[in-house]
Design a protein around this motif. Structure first.
Motif, mmCIF file in Angstrom:
data_model
loop_
_atom_site.group_PDB
_atom_site.id
_atom_site.type_symbol
_atom_site.label_atom_id
_atom_site.label_comp_id
_atom_site.label_asym_id
_atom_site.label_seq_id
_atom_site.Cartn_x
_atom_site.Cartn_y
_atom_site.Cartn_z
ATOM 1 N N PRO A 189 -43.728 -25.713 -3.288
ATOM 2 C CA PRO A 189 -43.324 -26.401 -4.521
ATOM 3 C C PRO A 189 -43.878 -25.665 -5.742
ATOM 4 C CG PRO A 189 -45.238 -27.477 -3.616
ATOM 5 C CD PRO A 189 -44.904 -26.368 -2.667
ATOM 6 N N ALA A 190 -43.293 -25.935 -6.888
ATOM 7 C CA ALA A 190 -43.752 -25.281 -8.115
ATOM 8 C C ALA A 190 -45.197 -25.651 -8.435
ATOM 9 C CB ALA A 190 -42.829 -25.684 -9.279
ATOM 10 N N ALA A 191 -45.611 -26.861 -8.052
ATOM 11 C CA ALA A 191 -46.978 -27.301 -8.355
ATOM 12 C C ALA A 191 -48.025 -26.433 -7.674
ATOM 13 C CB ALA A 191 -47.150 -28.758 -7.920
ATOM 14 N N GLN A 208 -46.162 -27.899 6.235
ATOM 15 C CA GLN A 208 -46.122 -29.218 5.619
ATOM 16 C C GLN A 208 -47.560 -29.696 5.465
ATOM 17 O OE1 GLN A 208 -43.276 -31.238 5.012
ATOM 18 N NE2 GLN A 208 -41.667 -29.961 5.899
ATOM 19 N N VAL A 209 -47.917 -30.165 4.277
ATOM 20 C CA VAL A 209 -49.303 -30.542 4.002
ATOM 21 C C VAL A 209 -49.341 -31.854 3.238
ATOM 22 C CG1 VAL A 209 -50.042 -28.135 3.950
ATOM 23 C CG2 VAL A 209 -49.418 -29.265 1.812
ATOM 24 N N GLU A 210 -50.449 -32.578 3.397
ATOM 25 C CA GLU A 210 -50.669 -33.791 2.610
ATOM 26 C C GLU A 210 -51.234 -33.470 1.241
ATOM 27 O OE1 GLU A 210 -49.804 -36.848 3.234
ATOM 28 O OE2 GLU A 210 -48.947 -36.354 5.192
ATOM 29 N N ARG A 228 -46.448 -34.884 3.054
ATOM 30 C CA ARG A 228 -46.201 -35.156 1.627
ATOM 31 C C ARG A 228 -45.596 -33.962 0.902
ATOM 32 N NH1 ARG A 228 -51.022 -36.805 -2.609
ATOM 33 N NH2 ARG A 228 -49.691 -37.098 -4.458
ATOM 34 N N HIS A 229 -46.085 -32.751 1.192
ATOM 35 C CA HIS A 229 -45.609 -31.560 0.496
ATOM 36 C C HIS A 229 -45.042 -30.542 1.482
ATOM 37 C CE1 HIS A 229 -47.513 -32.824 -3.255
ATOM 38 N NE2 HIS A 229 -48.615 -33.071 -2.571
#
Length: 321
Positions: free
Chosen positions: A298-300, A275-277, A237-238
């Motif tokens: 990611p910015a989050a 890569q992580v969920e 997902r991320h």
């Protein structure tokens, strides 16, 4: 078990169980005809195994009274290595298909060991425990051996693969190497149709068919590194990328294998890619790395880092109140 040699050994194993066995019974158990059974018996006789043929209504084949296979001459260290290797491989899921194979092999080795050494190994096996649970993912024997043979000979294979959600797909694979990791077997190789390298878990490969196509393995292939990179960068997902002021050795000491890909950069920096969920646990990993970092994406992730800092600060202050 299709090769004659394997069936001859299987015949010897049956006869060692004791009693007289009819040709019909042996033929049924070995999945051959009675004429072939008699030929296998002759093979054993030629190897100086004393097989007796009793004629008549209740006749059949048996081993001569008192016959025992000669003891397997292993040192204590060698016997321990063999038996514990079998047991450990079974516990970690590296033994294909059935745990019965390990039990059978261990029993055969135990049966031909000298009494003193066998008794000591029995004591170890009776008292040894394992903290890790038995791995449920074991590759089929035929799959493991077929892929290994293809990798060694540089021949392509056609495989049927079952994904985690049960979907089946067919691929042509140029297998480079097999790698064992965390109780599972993996194969890494090229997928010509996709134009990319692929990594498959062998316990999810259902069929393997050898092809006539040959291939060359790229230079400097490190199967372990390729597998760990493939596991770390598998789509989720991320997608996370972080620049860390540290050397590669520090990152590899702090980051579990297969969790992230570590890319060296000029200067004393590395790029950590994974890569992580879920993003919530990534700040804990960054804190454990304990080196200055810059989040690329990611910015989050930045807010998750701030949230962890707040929770830790509040907990620490609560203890001093």
């Amino acid at each position: 078990m299709t090769r004659p040699t394997a069936r001859v050994l299987a015949l010897l194993e049956i006869l060692q169980g004791g009693g007289t066995r009819t040709a019909a019974d042996l033929a049924r158990r070995l999945d051959v005809d009675e004429r072939t059974v008699r030929r296998y018996v002759q093979h054993l006789v030629d190897l100086d195994v004393p097989v007796r043929a009793d004629r008549g209504r209740h006749g059949g084949f048996r081993l001569a009274p008192g016959y025992r296979m000669p003891p397997l001459m292993l040192t204590d260290d060698e016997a321990l290595a063999v038996v514990l290797g079998l047991v450990a491989a079974d516990r970690t899921g590296l033994v294909p298909s059935s745990g019965a194979a390990v039990a059978g092999a261990t029993a055969k080795i135990r049966r031909v060991l000298p009494q003193r050494l066998g008794g000591r190994l029995d004591a170890l096996l009776d008292t040894a425990g394992f903290t890790a649970p038995r791995s449920p993912a074991a590759a089929e024997t035929d799959v493991l051996l077929a892929v290994a043979e293809a990798a060694r000979s540089g021949r392509a294979v056609a495989v049927t693969h079952r994904s985690a959600d049960g979907r089946r797909s067919e691929h042509t694979l140029h297998p480079y190497a097999l790698t064992a990791h965390s109780g599972r077997w993996y194969v890494t190789g090229a997928d010509p149709a996709a134009g990319a390298e692929r990594t498959f878990r062998l316990d999810r490969i259902e069929t393997v068919e050898p092809l006539t196509t040959t291939f060359d393995v790229p230079d400097a292939v490190d199967p372990g590194e390729r597998l760990l990179t493939a596991l770390a960068t598998a789509p989720r997902r991320h997608r996370v990328s972080v620049l860390v002021e540290a050397d590669v050795q520090h990152l590899r000491r702090r980051v579990p294998q297969g969790l992230a890909a570590v890319e060296p950069l000029p200067g004393s920096r590395v790029r950590l890619r994974l890569q992580v969920e879920e993003l919530e646990w990534v700040p804990s990993l960054l804190a454990w790395i304990d080196r200055p970092f810059v989040i690329e994406e990611p910015a989050a992730l930045t807010e998750h880092v701030h949230a962890l800092v707040r929770r830790l600060t509040e907990s620490a202050d609560r203890g001093n109140a």
